[in-house]
Motif scaffolding. Structure first.
Motif, mmCIF file in Angstrom:
data_model
loop_
_atom_site.group_PDB
_atom_site.id
_atom_site.type_symbol
_atom_site.label_atom_id
_atom_site.label_comp_id
_atom_site.label_asym_id
_atom_site.label_seq_id
_atom_site.Cartn_x
_atom_site.Cartn_y
_atom_site.Cartn_z
ATOM 1 N N THR A 1 -3.871 8.938 -1.885
ATOM 2 C CA THR A 1 -3.726 7.920 -0.847
ATOM 3 C C THR A 1 -4.683 6.751 -1.044
ATOM 4 O O THR A 1 -4.294 5.583 -0.972
ATOM 5 N N GLN A 2 -5.939 7.067 -1.292
ATOM 6 C CA GLN A 2 -6.913 5.995 -1.454
ATOM 7 C C GLN A 2 -6.569 5.105 -2.650
ATOM 8 O O GLN A 2 -6.701 3.881 -2.589
ATOM 9 N N LEU A 3 -6.073 5.722 -3.715
ATOM 10 C CA LEU A 3 -5.720 4.948 -4.902
ATOM 11 C C LEU A 3 -4.531 4.034 -4.627
ATOM 12 O O LEU A 3 -4.516 2.870 -5.027
ATOM 13 N N MET A 4 -3.522 4.535 -3.905
ATOM 14 C CA MET A 4 -2.353 3.730 -3.629
ATOM 15 C C MET A 4 -2.673 2.610 -2.631
ATOM 16 O O MET A 4 -2.159 1.505 -2.739
ATOM 17 N N ASP A 5 -3.526 2.907 -1.640
ATOM 18 C CA ASP A 5 -3.883 1.889 -0.651
ATOM 19 C C ASP A 5 -4.690 0.756 -1.273
ATOM 20 O O ASP A 5 -4.694 -0.372 -0.775
ATOM 21 N N SER A 6 -5.387 1.061 -2.355
ATOM 22 C CA SER A 6 -6.210 0.042 -2.997
ATOM 23 C C SER A 6 -5.465 -0.690 -4.114
ATOM 24 O O SER A 6 -6.054 -1.462 -4.867
ATOM 25 N N MET A 7 -4.161 -0.471 -4.189
ATOM 26 C CA MET A 7 -3.346 -1.105 -5.228
ATOM 27 C C MET A 7 -3.334 -2.623 -5.019
ATOM 28 O O MET A 7 -2.889 -3.123 -3.984
ATOM 29 N N THR A 8 -3.841 -3.364 -5.970
ATOM 30 C CA THR A 8 -3.979 -4.809 -5.851
ATOM 31 C C THR A 8 -2.767 -5.530 -6.435
ATOM 32 O O THR A 8 -1.882 -4.926 -7.034
ATOM 33 N N GLY B 1 0.789 -1.228 0.000
ATOM 34 C CA GLY B 1 0.000 0.000 0.000
ATOM 35 C C GLY B 1 0.817 1.272 0.000
ATOM 36 O O GLY B 1 1.811 1.415 -0.712
ATOM 37 N N ALA B 2 0.401 2.225 0.849
ATOM 38 C CA ALA B 2 1.020 3.542 0.887
ATOM 39 C C ALA B 2 2.421 3.515 1.478
ATOM 40 O O ALA B 2 3.169 4.480 1.320
ATOM 41 N N LEU B 3 2.806 2.424 2.157
ATOM 42 C CA LEU B 3 4.142 2.358 2.746
ATOM 43 C C LEU B 3 5.218 2.459 1.676
ATOM 44 O O LEU B 3 6.254 3.102 1.872
ATOM 45 N N GLY B 4 5.007 1.826 0.521
ATOM 46 C CA GLY B 4 5.984 1.901 -0.554
ATOM 47 C C GLY B 4 6.151 3.318 -1.067
ATOM 48 O O GLY B 4 7.276 3.770 -1.327
ATOM 49 N N LEU B 5 5.045 4.025 -1.203
ATOM 50 C CA LEU B 5 5.095 5.420 -1.634
ATOM 51 C C LEU B 5 5.857 6.253 -0.617
ATOM 52 O O LEU B 5 6.693 7.090 -0.977
ATOM 53 N N ALA B 6 5.598 6.001 0.667
ATOM 54 C CA ALA B 6 6.276 6.751 1.722
ATOM 55 C C ALA B 6 7.769 6.471 1.717
ATOM 56 O O ALA B 6 8.594 7.391 1.840
ATOM 57 N N ARG B 7 8.146 5.211 1.573
ATOM 58 C CA ARG B 7 9.576 4.868 1.557
ATOM 59 C C ARG B 7 10.285 5.528 0.379
ATOM 60 O O ARG B 7 11.395 6.046 0.515
ATOM 61 N N ALA B 8 9.652 5.511 -0.773
ATOM 62 C CA ALA B 8 10.260 6.124 -1.957
ATOM 63 C C ALA B 8 10.429 7.624 -1.759
ATOM 64 O O ALA B 8 11.448 8.210 -2.156
ATOM 65 N N TYR B 9 9.449 8.261 -1.109
ATOM 66 C CA TYR B 9 9.516 9.707 -0.876
ATOM 67 C C TYR B 9 10.577 10.054 0.164
ATOM 68 O O TYR B 9 11.405 10.949 -0.036
ATOM 69 N N VAL B 10 10.578 9.331 1.286
ATOM 70 C CA VAL B 10 11.546 9.615 2.346
ATOM 71 C C VAL B 10 12.972 9.386 1.857
ATOM 72 O O VAL B 10 13.891 10.147 2.181
ATOM 73 N N ALA B 11 13.160 8.350 1.041
ATOM 74 C CA ALA B 11 14.498 8.031 0.528
ATOM 75 C C ALA B 11 14.954 8.977 -0.575
ATOM 76 O O ALA B 11 16.127 8.959 -0.959
ATOM 77 N N GLY B 12 14.035 9.793 -1.102
ATOM 78 C CA GLY B 12 14.401 10.753 -2.132
ATOM 79 C C GLY B 12 14.323 10.218 -3.549
ATOM 80 O O GLY B 12 14.706 10.907 -4.491
ATOM 81 N N HIS B 13 13.815 9.003 -3.719
ATOM 82 C CA HIS B 13 13.672 8.450 -5.066
ATOM 83 C C HIS B 13 12.410 8.975 -5.755
ATOM 84 O O HIS B 13 12.245 8.789 -6.962
ATOM 85 N N LEU B 14 11.564 9.615 -4.997
ATOM 86 C CA LEU B 14 10.328 10.178 -5.522
ATOM 87 C C LEU B 14 10.157 11.538 -4.861
ATOM 88 O O LEU B 14 10.393 11.692 -3.658
ATOM 89 N N ASP B 15 9.756 12.528 -5.634
ATOM 90 C CA ASP B 15 9.593 13.879 -5.094
ATOM 91 C C ASP B 15 8.201 14.395 -5.438
ATOM 92 O O ASP B 15 7.520 13.858 -6.330
ATOM 93 N N THR B 16 7.770 15.426 -4.707
ATOM 94 C CA THR B 16 6.450 16.003 -4.941
ATOM 95 C C THR B 16 6.566 17.512 -5.057
ATOM 96 O O THR B 16 7.482 18.129 -4.503
ATOM 97 N N HIS B 17 5.633 18.090 -5.775
ATOM 98 C CA HIS B 17 5.543 19.541 -5.897
ATOM 99 C C HIS B 17 4.076 19.919 -5.716
ATOM 100 O O HIS B 17 3.180 19.244 -6.199
#
Length: 420
Positions: free
Chosen positions: A79-86, A52-68
């Protein structure tokens, strides 16, 4: 398929987000106010291997993914879309990158979590020992007093504020919160207050300064205690107020006229609630009041602790949330007569909005002070919690109890006299 198109395929082409990637690809709503930048192929590894969202969080905290753009707004959209990732979604993601050797190699490698992630282990029977509690509290609160000054503002209050009116500022709301607690406890000059989990001493100083009470606060955070003692001295309150670096279970004094617990119960653990409330009941004079202010969840249908969630791994190790009914029941069974409770859920959403605004205003300084990874943890955590309170995933309850005297009298007014 380009990398940006892979992300667009996961969340849908209609999402109001632009996706860009290190390979130069772009997708989604071009030039949108919200943008996600995939800066490294290893972002996909976190998304594929983490739930779920943990992967998104890890990628963001590690700097492999950024947001603007505003983090809260972005989370609300995604969040809802990522948590529902099957599992099927993950296979689609893998299929989308299978022809790229670089991506294929990155996805096949299971990365270690960022260093900000806490490894508490699986020995749940050791949870909430004094030593482990001290480590968990230190992880969250001994970040940097300077960092907290930027985020929390002058009040240094790291708990839900209470907004007296629509236009109230964060500082006004924090003052009003402390004053509301003081009035519910019926503080008067000369009364003795114990504030457990006192943080930077906000309630202790308020009780001393505004009500002339003799207030003792205890915290497991050494940095908090040092900051609070200095602030107390500078405010000229040392004859009335004190903060100790101490586990609440080691407070030797008793016969307090009132006890406040503002934001500590979340760290206690469900199994320890009877002993916790029993201890507080035993430290209180007959006729004394105890105010418990803590984050709660909607009900007790789900486990009180999400061991694999972002909050537990990065922010509050070993934190446990209970439903308001269970909190009141445990207080009642410990001997407190419940006299009042209220839900301040919307107030906490507003409080977090203020903290997020403060962090963004001091972002460069915060990164320099605690490092970019830790600053990213806080930006993500506070924006996510704001969303959680707004959507009623979590709540905040104040519960007021009284220790009846020998004649069974509570000494309470016929109707609440503490105002709004």
């Amino acid at each position: 398929m380009t990398l940006a198109k892979v992300f667009e395929g996961l969340v849908g082409a209609g999402a109001p987000v632009e996706f860009t990637a290190y390979d130069g690809s772009r997708a989604g709503l071009l030039d949108a106010d919200l943008r996600v930048d995939v800066k490294s192929p290893y972002a996909l590894s976190y998304l594929v291997h983490s739930p779920g969202a943990l992967g998104l969080a890890r990628a963001y905290v590690a700097g492999h993914l950024d947001t603007h753009g505003d983090m809260y707004t972005l989370l609300r959209e995604m969040t809802q879309l990522m948590d529902s990732m099957t599992v099927r979604d993950r296979l689609r993601l893998l299929t989308g990158v299978i022809d790229d050797p670089l991506l294929r190699g990155a996805v096949s490698r299971r990365l270690e979590p960022p260093p900000q992630e806490v490894r508490t282990g699986r020995t749940s029977w050791w949870r909430h020992t004094k030593r482990r509690d001290a480590k968990a509290i230190s992880h969250h609160y001994d970040v940097s007093n300077t960092f907290y000054e930027w985020v929390l503002g002058p009040s240094m209050a790291y708990t839900c504020a209470c907004y007296p009116h629509e236009g109230a500022t964060l500082e006004e709301a924090q003052f009003h919160k402390f004053d509301l607690v003081a009035k519910k406890l019926a503080l008067k000059p000369g009364m003795r207050l114990l504030d457990v989990g006192c943080g930077w001493g906000g309630m202790v100083m308020h009780a001393a300064r505004e009500y002339g009470a003799r207030a003792l606060g205890v915290t497991l955070s050494k940095q908090q205690a040092e900051w609070a003692q200095k602030a107390i001295a500078e405010a000229g309150l040392s004859d009335l107020a004190e903060v100790r670096h101490l586990d609440y279970r080691d407070v030797p004094e008793g016969d307090f006229d009132a006890i406040s617990s503002i934001g500590l119960t979340e760290h206690i653990g469900k199994a320890n609630l009877p002993a916790y409330f029993g201890f507080l009941h035993g430290r209180l004079k007959p006729g004394g009041r105890m105010l418990n202010h803590c984050i709660t969840r909607q009900d007790n249908a789900q486990p009180s602790i999400r061991k694999g969630g972002f909050i537990n791994r990065y922010v509050f190790p070993d934190g446990e949330l209970e439903g308001p009914g269970l909190i009141q029941s445990e207080m009642n069974d410990a001997g407190f007569e419940i006299r009042h409770q209220e839900n301040l859920r919307e107030h906490y959403a507003r409080t977090l909005e203020g903290w997020c605004r403060n962090l963004d205003a001091h972002w460069d300084e915060a990164v320099a002070e605690v490092g970019e990874g830790t600053a990213r943890v806080w930006r993500l955590y506070m924006a996510g919690c704001r969303l959680g309170f707004e959507l009623n995933w979590i709540q905040l309850h104040q519960v007021l109890g009284v220790k009846l005297d020998d004649r069974g009298e509570a000494g309470m007014p016929l109707r609440p006299d503490w105002g709004v």
